[in-house]
Scaffold this active site. Structure first.
Site, PDB file in Angstrom:
ATOM      1  N   LYS A  22       0.837  -1.215   0.000  1.00 50.75           N
ATOM      2  CA  LYS A  22       0.000   0.000   0.000  1.00 50.75           C
ATOM      3  C   LYS A  22       0.864   1.254   0.000  1.00 50.75           C
ATOM      4  CE  LYS A  22      -1.705   1.433   4.142  1.00 50.75           C
ATOM      5  NZ  LYS A  22      -1.399   2.816   4.538  1.00 50.75           N
ATOM      6  N   ASN A  23       1.854   1.296   0.897  1.00 48.06           N
ATOM      7  CA  ASN A  23       2.606   2.543   1.071  1.00 48.06           C
ATOM      8  C   ASN A  23       3.632   2.798  -0.032  1.00 48.06           C
ATOM      9  OD1 ASN A  23       1.071   3.068   3.283  1.00 48.06           O
ATOM     10  ND2 ASN A  23       2.613   2.463   4.793  1.00 48.06           N
ATOM     11  N   CYS A 117      -4.495  12.148  13.768  1.00 47.92           N
ATOM     12  CA  CYS A 117      -5.352  10.977  13.580  1.00 47.92           C
ATOM     13  C   CYS A 117      -5.169  10.070  14.777  1.00 47.92           C
ATOM     14  CB  CYS A 117      -5.046  10.267  12.268  1.00 47.92           C
ATOM     15  SG  CYS A 117      -3.485   9.429  12.303  1.00 47.92           S
ATOM     16  N   ARG A 122       0.188  14.314  13.395  1.00 47.76           N
ATOM     17  CA  ARG A 122       0.876  13.952  12.142  1.00 47.76           C
ATOM     18  C   ARG A 122       1.175  15.209  11.332  1.00 47.76           C
ATOM     19  NH1 ARG A 122      -1.030   8.525  10.074  1.00 47.76           N
ATOM     20  NH2 ARG A 122       0.725   8.798   8.677  1.00 47.76           N
ATOM     21  N   ASP A 308       4.753   0.147  12.114  1.00 49.60           N
ATOM     22  CA  ASP A 308       3.526  -0.457  11.567  1.00 49.60           C
ATOM     23  C   ASP A 308       3.356  -1.924  11.981  1.00 49.60           C
ATOM     24  OD1 ASP A 308       2.876   1.927  10.397  1.00 49.60           O
ATOM     25  OD2 ASP A 308       3.625   1.400   8.411  1.00 49.60           O
ATOM     26  N   ARG A 400      -8.689  -0.636   4.683  1.00 44.68           N
ATOM     27  CA  ARG A 400      -7.801   0.407   4.161  1.00 44.68           C
ATOM     28  C   ARG A 400      -6.466  -0.183   3.735  1.00 44.68           C
ATOM     29  NH1 ARG A 400      -5.971   4.043   8.144  1.00 44.68           N
ATOM     30  NH2 ARG A 400      -4.537   4.389   6.446  1.00 44.68           N
TER      31      ARG A 400
HETATM   32  N1  EPU Z   1       6.972  14.223  11.359  1.00 44.66           N
HETATM   33  C1  EPU Z   1       7.310  15.499  11.732  1.00 44.66           C
HETATM   34  N2  EPU Z   1       7.143  16.519  10.809  1.00 44.66           N
HETATM   35  C2  EPU Z   1       6.694  16.276   9.551  1.00 44.66           C
HETATM   36  C3  EPU Z   1       6.367  14.956   9.180  1.00 44.66           C
HETATM   37  C4  EPU Z   1       6.526  13.943  10.113  1.00 44.66           C
HETATM   38  O1  EPU Z   1       7.717  15.747  12.860  1.00 44.66           O
HETATM   39  O2  EPU Z   1       6.583  17.223   8.781  1.00 44.66           O
HETATM   40  C5  EPU Z   1       7.109  13.130  12.351  1.00 44.66           C
HETATM   41  C6  EPU Z   1       5.800  12.380  12.605  1.00 44.66           C
HETATM   42  O3  EPU Z   1       4.991  13.039  13.546  1.00 44.66           O
HETATM   43  C7  EPU Z   1       6.306  11.048  13.105  1.00 44.66           C
HETATM   44  C8  EPU Z   1       7.598  10.849  12.280  1.00 44.66           C
HETATM   45  O4  EPU Z   1       7.964  12.139  11.827  1.00 44.66           O
HETATM   46  O5  EPU Z   1       6.650  11.152  14.463  1.00 44.66           O
HETATM   47  C9  EPU Z   1       7.440   9.918  11.097  1.00 44.66           C
HETATM   48  O6  EPU Z   1       6.330  10.313  10.306  1.00 44.66           O
HETATM   49  P1  EPU Z   1       6.309  10.138   8.733  1.00 44.66           P
HETATM   50  O7  EPU Z   1       6.125  11.464   8.099  1.00 44.66           O
HETATM   51  O8  EPU Z   1       7.490   9.321   8.307  1.00 44.66           O
HETATM   52  O9  EPU Z   1       4.985   9.299   8.520  1.00 44.66           O
HETATM   53  P2  EPU Z   1       4.080   9.332   7.222  1.00 44.66           P
HETATM   54  O10 EPU Z   1       4.922   9.570   6.035  1.00 44.66           O
HETATM   55  O11 EPU Z   1       2.925  10.226   7.467  1.00 44.66           O
HETATM   56  C10 EPU Z   1       4.296   6.791   6.598  1.00 44.66           C
HETATM   57  C11 EPU Z   1       3.339   5.645   6.404  1.00 44.66           C
HETATM   58  C12 EPU Z   1       2.787   5.211   7.752  1.00 44.66           C
HETATM   59  C13 EPU Z   1       3.983   4.792   8.638  1.00 44.66           C
HETATM   60  C14 EPU Z   1       4.979   5.947   8.755  1.00 44.66           C
HETATM   61  C15 EPU Z   1       6.236   5.585   9.511  1.00 44.66           C
HETATM   62  C16 EPU Z   1       2.438   6.034   4.199  1.00 44.66           C
HETATM   63  C17 EPU Z   1       1.287   6.399   3.352  1.00 44.66           C
HETATM   64  N3  EPU Z   1       2.263   6.071   5.515  1.00 44.66           N
HETATM   65  O12 EPU Z   1       3.539   7.840   7.191  1.00 44.66           O
HETATM   66  O13 EPU Z   1       1.962   4.078   7.524  1.00 44.66           O
HETATM   67  O14 EPU Z   1       3.521   4.443   9.925  1.00 44.66           O
HETATM   68  O15 EPU Z   1       5.386   6.384   7.430  1.00 44.66           O
HETATM   69  O16 EPU Z   1       6.864   4.480   8.952  1.00 44.66           O
HETATM   70  O17 EPU Z   1       3.494   5.686   3.701  1.00 44.66           O
HETATM   71  C18 EPU Z   1       0.210   2.565   7.962  1.00 44.66           C
HETATM   72  O18 EPU Z   1       0.435   2.038   6.862  1.00 44.66           O
HETATM   73  O19 EPU Z   1      -0.528   2.029   8.827  1.00 44.66           O
HETATM   74  C19 EPU Z   1       0.853   3.841   8.296  1.00 44.66           C
HETATM   75  C20 EPU Z   1       0.407   4.635   9.263  1.00 44.66           C
END
Ligand code: EPU
Length: 422
Positions: A22-23, A117, A122, A308, A400
């Site tokens: 998915k990701n 969320c 996030r 995850d 999802r």
């Molecule tokens: N963060 C910041 N600032 C930002 C962005 C992120 O501080 O601007 C922090 C977040 O709060 C968190 C950490 O950085 O503490 C990591 O967040 P990240 O941005 O890497 O998460 P994401 O890109 O929103 C993706 C996956 C998630 C997975 C995370 C971590 C996708 C679509 N989603 O989310 O997947 O948990 O990386 O590996 O790729 C899931 O599939 O169930 C899921 C939640």
């Protein structure tokens, strides 16, 4: 709404095919906005989030169709609409992945600001910081991020944050930089296999990216990208979830299309706990020694232990002979499953970003409420080993991110069915 009804106690035996990730699929689909001509994606899982992304791309002028083989065809036909509205973004946070492509290709993007969320706060500050460094101007207008740019220019960008790098933030900056003038260097880039898959797809489209899979990605901008054919990598989190299903039911499963090299930290921990995980021509086979040892895990960005798989691993550790410690370092509030699992007889005690998992002899079925995708998977795993019936409500969370979960589990011997709630 739908629920899953599980009668626990069956040993799982057989083969489970692992679907596309998915990701990886979601940002690659979003990247079609950047391309001239048709893109063909194979191994895209049929999930709610993928269907949401199809709806969003359609609104943004990308034609998306599946052919009879299941391959997805995407073609950007109309560049007028650049607005990802609240109605869609609030249903799927990964909608943010269209920000970089829209800004790079159409010079304008308007995206409803994703809120927090159930797994915690996030933010998307790092996404915006990276795109601003490339020359984008950002504004917040009635809850929407509005970004504009006359031209994007390569830059050196540091994407590290308090909790490591950002996965979808790296995807956004990487996608935008492919069409920026000159060289972009992303430092502290996310190293997740899904980012590598995205970069490999973009290179097939004519991008010039190096260093993906390391914290330093170098992108030489090009004038345009064309469509390409690509097969999405298998889903490491789905595979990890079924590895735990084999272990907790004391079963024997073979996982087809499972890449152990994407799960190194997870496999290392599970072997220490007492699982036998081997690679053969047929796939990855999993069985467990009857006695499980407790352990300590700390979630971290890749290649560390994946957040995850934190909730699902807690179910496994609940069966260990002693106390384990689970610390969440990516999303420190991602513990909504703790209270629900305790209703089924686990002994989990939360202390800040850490949970102490006391091993128990048995779990007892109960009606439970899914709160997010991976928490729901943990509840299903608990249901598989519980005495009596478990009803996992709010099935839409599972839909999802897990393709045909109840059918895959049923095929290897689980007593599980989907029902519509009255
Ligand atoms: N963060 C910041 N600032 C930002 C962005 C992120 O501080 O601007 C922090 C977040 O709060 C968190 C950490 O950085 O503490 C990591 O967040 P990240 O941005 O890497 O998460 P994401 O890109 O929103 C993706 C996956 C998630 C997975 C995370 C971590 C996708 C679509 N989603 O989310 O997947 O948990 O990386 O590996 O790729 C899931 O599939 O169930 C899921 C939640």
């Amino acid at each position: 709404m739908e629920s899953l009804i599980i009668q626990g106690g069956n040993r799982l035996k057989g083969t489970i095919p692992i679907s596309g990730a998915k990701n990886a699929a979601l940002p690659i689909m979003a990247a079609s906005i950047l391309c001239e001509g048709e893109t063909i994606l194979r191994n895209v899982p049929d999930l709610r989030d993928v269907r949401q992304m199809c709806t969003l791309l359609n609104r943004l002028g990308v034609k998306v169709e599946r052919d009879e083989t299941g391959a997805m065809h995407l073609r950007a036909e109309d560049e007028m609409n650049c607005h990802a509205e609240y109605e869609l973004v609030s249903k799927m946070r990964a909608s943010i992945c269209v920000l970089g492509p829209l800004l790079a290709k159409r010079r304008k993007a308007q995206i409803s600001m994703p809120g927090g969320c159930s797994i915690g706060d996030r933010p998307v500050r790092l996404h915006i910081k990276g795109l601003e460094a490339l020359g984008g101007d950002a504004d917040l207008v009635t809850g929407d991020i509005v970004m504009k740019a006359k031209k994007l220019r390569g830059a050196e960008i540091f994407l590290g944050g308090a909790f490591g790098s950002t996965v979808t933030g790296t995807a956004n900056v990487l996608m935008a930089a492919t069409l920026a003038e000159g060289r972009t260097i992303i430092e502290s880039a996310a190293c997740e296999p899904e980012i590598v898959d995205l970069a490999e797809f973009l290179n097939k489209c004519g991008a010039r990216i190096e260093g993906h899979g390391t914290p330093r990605i170098v992108i030489e901008g090009v004038a345009s990208l064309h469509g390409a054919e690509h097969s999405v990598i298998p889903d490491r989190i789905e595979a990890g979830t079924y590895i735990i299903a084999a272990a907790v039911t004391n079963g024997e499963l073979t996982l087809k299309d499972c890449r152990l090299e994407h799960l190194v930290a997870f496999i290392d921990t599970l072997r220490k706990v007492g699982l036998n995980i081997e690679k053969s021509d047929k796939g990855v086979s999993v069985s467990s020694s009857r006695r499980l040892d407790p352990t300590e895990i700390t979630t971290q960005p890749y290649p560390g232990f994946p957040t995850d798989l934190q909730a699902q691993t807690m179910v496994l550790l609940s069966l260990a002979d002693g106390n384990s410690i689970v610390t969440e370092k990516v999303f420190p509030d991602r513990f909504l499953h703790v209270a629900e699992l305790n209703r089924m007889g686990t002994r989990l005690r939360k202390e800040g970003p850490t949970v102490i998992v006391q091993g128990v002899k048995k779990l007892i079925g109960a009606p439970v409420m899914a709160s997010d995708l991976r928490a729901s998977a943990a509840l299903v795993l608990a249901g598989l080993i519980s005495k009596g019936q478990t009803r996992v409500q709010r099935m839409y969370h599972l839909d999802r991110g897990y393709e045909k979960m109840e059918l895959k589990l049923k095929a290897v011997g689980a007593d599980i069915s989907r029902v519509t709630d009255e």
